[in-house]
Enzyme design. Sequence first.
Site, short mmCIF file in Angstrom:
data_model
loop_
_atom_site.label_atom_id
_atom_site.label_comp_id
_atom_site.label_asym_id
_atom_site.label_seq_id
_atom_site.Cartn_x
_atom_site.Cartn_y
_atom_site.Cartn_z
N GLU A 80 0.81 -1.22 0.00
CA GLU A 80 0.00 0.00 0.00
C GLU A 80 0.84 1.27 0.00
O GLU A 80 0.29 2.37 -0.17
CB GLU A 80 -0.92 0.01 1.23
N GLU A 111 9.05 -21.42 7.04
CA GLU A 111 9.46 -20.54 8.13
C GLU A 111 10.71 -21.05 8.85
O GLU A 111 11.36 -20.32 9.58
CB GLU A 111 8.33 -20.33 9.12
#
Length: 301
Positions: A80, A111
């Site tokens: 954004e 991960e």
Amino acid sequence: MSLPTTETVFAGSHIDARPTLEAAAFLLDGQSAAIDAVRYATPTLSQGAQQMASAIRAGKSLHYAAAGSSGLMALADASELRGTFGIPTEKIRIHMAGGVPVDGHMPGDTEDDGTAAGQIANEISNGDVVIVLTASGTTPYALAVAHAAQHRGATIIGIANNPGTPLLELADTPVCIPTPPEVVAGSTRLGAGTAQKAALNLMSTLMGVVLGHVYRGEMVNVIADNAKLVQRAIGMVSRITGVSADMAEAAIAQTGGRVKPAILVASGCSPKQALTLLEQHSGQLGPCLSSLSTNRTTTSN
């Protein structure tokens, strides 16, 4: 060995034994408690925002690194920044364990892959800011990226939901968001994820404010690349300067869609003068407009 808070069972939860409506309210209470935990981190989030703004001013890059749900929160925030604040896309890097999912599947083992940080390290430069997220504070991928960033001379902002964890100890700016145990034990996409998203929103928005990309509560460095945002840009120029919508649209056309210089053009500058004025005042629109007002007063006298 005691479990970290994010893995602890919420005492008396038993959400599966509650009626659906009651369970919904219980879930919402958990989200609210997670948001409240962000308040404890506002000093370090403010510090992080200043570091992010300094990096952008210096032409450096912002890196977001995380795995799983934390990676999705990082992706949302980073994606954004261009549209909201006009941060150049080449100054934003997103490092998500296993890559950004495109089919709704996030492999859990990524991960644990600390070796991936070696490739990421080549993208990190001295003076960059690396924002590393992990609810547990111990995720191998996140820690490996943080170590790589440290060796490259970058500033590390570490966000974790458990205090006293390795990431927070390693970070230059440790952001601890002490969320309570999850309503569904260990499901950190719930409270911990919500708190991380709120923390990132707060930090990146403050960065935009520090950079001068917010004026009177409006996103004056927005990239107007769709019809809705073009109309928003016209409205901003019109409201801030008092000119008509047609004059605002003409000013935006003269500045190639850039709102801040368009506001100055609508206030009487040429496009070239607008850019010079913004450079003189480090992109801060308020001082630019004050300067124009002062010049007009001096000229009239």
